[in-house]
Design a protein around this motif. Structure first.
Motif, mmCIF file in Angstrom:
data_model
loop_
_atom_site.group_PDB
_atom_site.id
_atom_site.type_symbol
_atom_site.label_atom_id
_atom_site.label_comp_id
_atom_site.label_asym_id
_atom_site.label_seq_id
_atom_site.Cartn_x
_atom_site.Cartn_y
_atom_site.Cartn_z
ATOM 1 N N UNK A 100 0.806 -1.234 0.143
ATOM 2 C CA UNK A 100 0.016 0.174 0.130
ATOM 3 C C UNK A 100 0.743 1.119 -0.034
ATOM 4 N N UNK A 101 2.063 1.240 -0.584
ATOM 5 C CA UNK A 101 2.963 2.423 -0.451
ATOM 6 C C UNK A 101 3.778 2.504 -1.737
ATOM 7 N N UNK A 102 3.236 1.879 -2.896
ATOM 8 C CA UNK A 102 4.238 1.703 -3.948
ATOM 9 C C UNK A 102 3.215 2.108 -5.413
ATOM 10 N N UNK A 103 2.706 3.421 -5.467
ATOM 11 C CA UNK A 103 2.059 3.665 -6.687
ATOM 12 C C UNK A 103 3.022 3.433 -7.748
ATOM 13 N N UNK A 104 2.527 3.190 -8.973
ATOM 14 C CA UNK A 104 0.848 2.773 -9.367
ATOM 15 C C UNK A 104 0.778 1.311 -9.088
ATOM 16 N N UNK A 105 1.537 0.544 -8.442
ATOM 17 C CA UNK A 105 1.576 -1.092 -8.273
ATOM 18 C C UNK A 105 0.346 -1.044 -7.233
ATOM 19 N N UNK A 106 0.499 -0.642 -6.176
ATOM 20 C CA UNK A 106 -0.411 -0.587 -4.967
ATOM 21 C C UNK A 106 0.022 0.852 -4.197
ATOM 22 N N UNK A 107 -1.353 1.078 -3.640
ATOM 23 C CA UNK A 107 -1.196 2.425 -2.880
ATOM 24 C C UNK A 107 -2.604 2.494 -2.015
ATOM 25 N N UNK A 108 -2.601 3.187 -0.964
ATOM 26 C CA UNK A 108 -3.819 3.410 -0.190
ATOM 27 C C UNK A 108 -4.142 4.777 -0.750
ATOM 28 N N UNK A 109 -5.647 4.930 -1.380
ATOM 29 C CA UNK A 109 -6.221 6.127 -2.071
ATOM 30 C C UNK A 109 -6.622 6.781 -0.905
ATOM 31 N N UNK A 110 -7.347 8.062 -1.401
ATOM 32 C CA UNK A 110 -7.813 9.252 -0.277
ATOM 33 C C UNK A 110 -9.147 8.468 0.600
ATOM 34 N N UNK B 165 21.997 3.389 1.116
ATOM 35 C CA UNK B 165 20.950 3.875 2.391
ATOM 36 C C UNK B 165 19.789 3.159 2.242
ATOM 37 N N UNK B 166 19.459 2.404 3.344
ATOM 38 C CA UNK B 166 18.284 1.743 3.056
ATOM 39 C C UNK B 166 17.076 2.488 3.801
ATOM 40 N N UNK B 167 15.844 2.417 3.297
ATOM 41 C CA UNK B 167 14.793 3.027 4.017
ATOM 42 C C UNK B 167 13.455 2.190 4.036
ATOM 43 N N UNK B 168 12.558 2.217 5.045
ATOM 44 C CA UNK B 168 11.678 1.078 5.159
ATOM 45 C C UNK B 168 10.303 1.290 4.226
ATOM 46 N N UNK B 169 10.264 2.493 3.725
ATOM 47 C CA UNK B 169 9.077 2.821 2.644
ATOM 48 C C UNK B 169 9.834 3.391 1.469
ATOM 49 N N UNK B 170 8.965 3.059 0.233
ATOM 50 C CA UNK B 170 9.654 3.765 -1.121
ATOM 51 C C UNK B 170 9.607 5.353 -1.003
ATOM 52 N N UNK B 171 8.654 5.846 -0.249
ATOM 53 C CA UNK B 171 8.314 7.406 -0.195
ATOM 54 C C UNK B 171 9.723 8.131 0.147
ATOM 55 N N UNK B 172 10.172 7.435 1.468
ATOM 56 C CA UNK B 172 11.319 7.793 2.305
ATOM 57 C C UNK B 172 12.498 7.851 1.188
#
Lengths: 241, 291
Positions: A29-39, A147-154
């Motif tokens: 739920x954090x990797x658009x356009x594959x999967x994400x949480x919409x509004x 450097x690794x991050x836990x979410x794609x957005x980060x």
């Protein structure tokens, strides 16, 4: 005796198939356009539509749940949900722990993204990637500093803030971000081909579910509906199924 | 809301009104309730566990005393994060293991197959077909038990210290009046120990408030998860695209946590004052002078 039990359980399975079986679909739920949480707070994206189509064909009653990427495999094998449908490339390492269906998305090159004006050398500098991804593994072995991050957005935020020189991720994820950055972010260096296509992850002991999903994906490939979904979510991309 | 149907046409105040009332934001607001509920439910359980632990450590029966010692020392010695990862998984698999044994005695396949933990469908906890809220409530309960176990061990040590801090002369007086050990404990030691234990318990409460983001480790979507999720930059795939706004969301959390701390301080200050009345401590003496 074992055969008898097996036959009995298969009989029970087929008897239960009329009343659709509940399958819990795990995604990040954090990797658009594959999967994400919409509004509206619901799981959305390419994989939501693919998953729902698969479930309709296989007559499964699907429930969507989100889980942190880091622990997405452990929670599958311990039975918190039944599938992983989260842009997960099929790799040998993952295949040792879980099973994959056939791919529903072809192998996609990964790309480097950096701030505008960066030279191609940044791919050897400090490169951000999401933890436990094929990209993180690739950067570590390429000689650059990862450097690794836990979410794609980060990982993207790290490039914007200058914490990392570049980020390596799936091309389709970065494409939207580059297009809408008003020229602040660009692709740099050469794309790299790592990992196989994307498949649905299932427990190794879940052979029936794997067979049902494979049959549904076969059908979606044959009738062109999978190609249509890929074209819809990935800017008219031509797929080869 | 009617006007929010087409977010791209909105501007100014209307955009904000619609943005701040999306389903995702409502989930964010609701998660504050989750955190407060966890605090409200955990605190009493922690006190019960802590009190039992402290009593066990004071017990004259050796095995009970050892149990109290083991509980407080082992749990306090293990890093929280490991405990929070271990306890819920172990409990979940333990529960499913027993349900599997009871409900599906004729399934012969082993439960551990390689990496997989496989129990029959009827033994799943909660059942795979249960609505999502039951899965969330179950996850929340596992989290509650994990929190209570960890904080209970710290509370046990604090209360044990509080019990031992009651001046020996107070207890001796009780004994001189012919009270039994039991009566001395309940009528003299326990009522007087709170004022000694309170500073330690205040610390624990503050740490508990700040520890709630660990909920996300246990699969419960808490305020920090939603702040990160909502604050992250959004492309036009989303109805309300915006750049990286995590700073503002985290600033809001900062205000929330500071408010919680401030309100707790007020409550604990009143409680300390109340408990100090008539006590032979500095605080108690001070009250006597001003009164």
């Amino acid at each position: 005796m074992r055969k008898l039990v097996l036959a009995a359980s298969i009989a029970a399975m087929t008897a239960g198939a009329a009343a659709a079986e509940t399958v819990r679909m795990g995604t990040e739920g954090a990797y658009p356009p594959y999967n994400f949480i919409n509004d509206a707070g619901e799981v959305d994206g390419f994989e939501r539509e693919v998953g729902d189509a698969i479930c309709a064909i296989a007559n499964l009653d699907c429930v969507w749940v989100t889980n942190d990427w880091d622990s997405i495999i452990p929670n599958l094998v311990s039975g918190n949900y039944d599938t992983i449908i989260a842009g997960m490339s099929i790799t040998d390492e993952r295949d040792e722990v879980i099973d994959f269906t056939q791919e529903y998305f072809p192998p996609d090159p990964s790309a480097y993204m950096a701030l505008a004006g960066a030279s191609d050398d940044v791919v050897n500098g400090v490169v951000a990637a999401q933890t436990a991804t094929i990209q993180a593994g690739y950067v570590a072995s390429s000689g650059a500093t990862v450097v690794e991050f836990s979410t794609p957005d980060e990982t993207v935020a790290a490039v914007r803030s200058g914490e990392a020189d570049a980020v390596l991720a799936d091309f389709a994820f970065l494409a939207d971000i580059v297009n809408e950055s008003n020229g602040e972010l660009i692709f740099v260096g050469d794309d790299v081909a790592i990992g196989g296509g994307i498949g649905v992850g299932v427990r190794e002991s879940d052979a029936e579910l794997k067979a049902a999903l494979n049959a549904a994906i076969d059908q979606m490939k044959a009738d062109g509906s999978l190609n249509a979904l890929i074209a819809k979510w990935f800017d008219g991309r031509e797929a080869s199924y | 809301m009617e006007m929010c149907a087409d977010p791209s046409s909105l501007e100014g105040i209307n955009w904000w009104m619609c943005y701040l009332t999306t389903g995702k934001h409502q989930a964010f607001y609701a998660s504050f309730g989750t955190v407060l509920l966890l605090l409200a439910l955990t605190a009493p359980v922690v006190m019960v566990l802590g009190f039992s632990g402290a009593m066990a450590r004071k017990s004259s029966i050796p095995p009970l005393r050892w149990l109290g010692m083991i509980y407080t020392n082992v749990v306090r010695g293990v890093p929280d994060i490991i405990f929070f990862l271990f306890v819920p998984i172990a409990m979940d698999q333990g529960i499913e293991y027993f349900r599997h044994r009871v409900k599906c005695p004729d399934v012969l396949e082993p439960i551990r197959q390689g990496n997989d933990f496989v129990v029959c469908t009827a033994a799943k906890m909660p059942l795979g077909s249960s609505p999502q809220w039951m899965h969330e409530a179950y996850g929340f309960s596992l989290a509650l038990v994990a929190f209570a176990l960890v904080f209970g061990a710290f509370a046990a040590n604090t209360l044990y210290g509080g019990m031992n801090a009651v001046p020996r002369g107070q207890l001796e007086t009780g004994e001189a009046f012919g009270m039994t050990q039991r009566q001395v404990f309940w009528r003299i030691q326990v009522p007087q120990m709170w004022v000694y234990a309170l500073p330690g318990l205040t610390n624990l409460w503050m740490i508990l408030i700040k520890a709630t983001p660990l909920l996300f480790l246990l699969g419960v979507e808490d305020i920090v998860y939603w702040a990160r999720e909502l604050g992250g930059s959004k492309t036009s795939r989303f109805a309300y695209p915006h750049p990286d706004w995590r700073l503002y969301y985290f600033a809001f959390l900062l205000v929330f946590y500071l408010f919680m701390t401030w309100a707790s301080e007020k409550v604990f200050a009143r409680l300390t004052r109340k408990l100090s009345h008539g006590q032979a401590t500095l605080g108690g003496e001070a009250l006597k002078v001003t009164a």
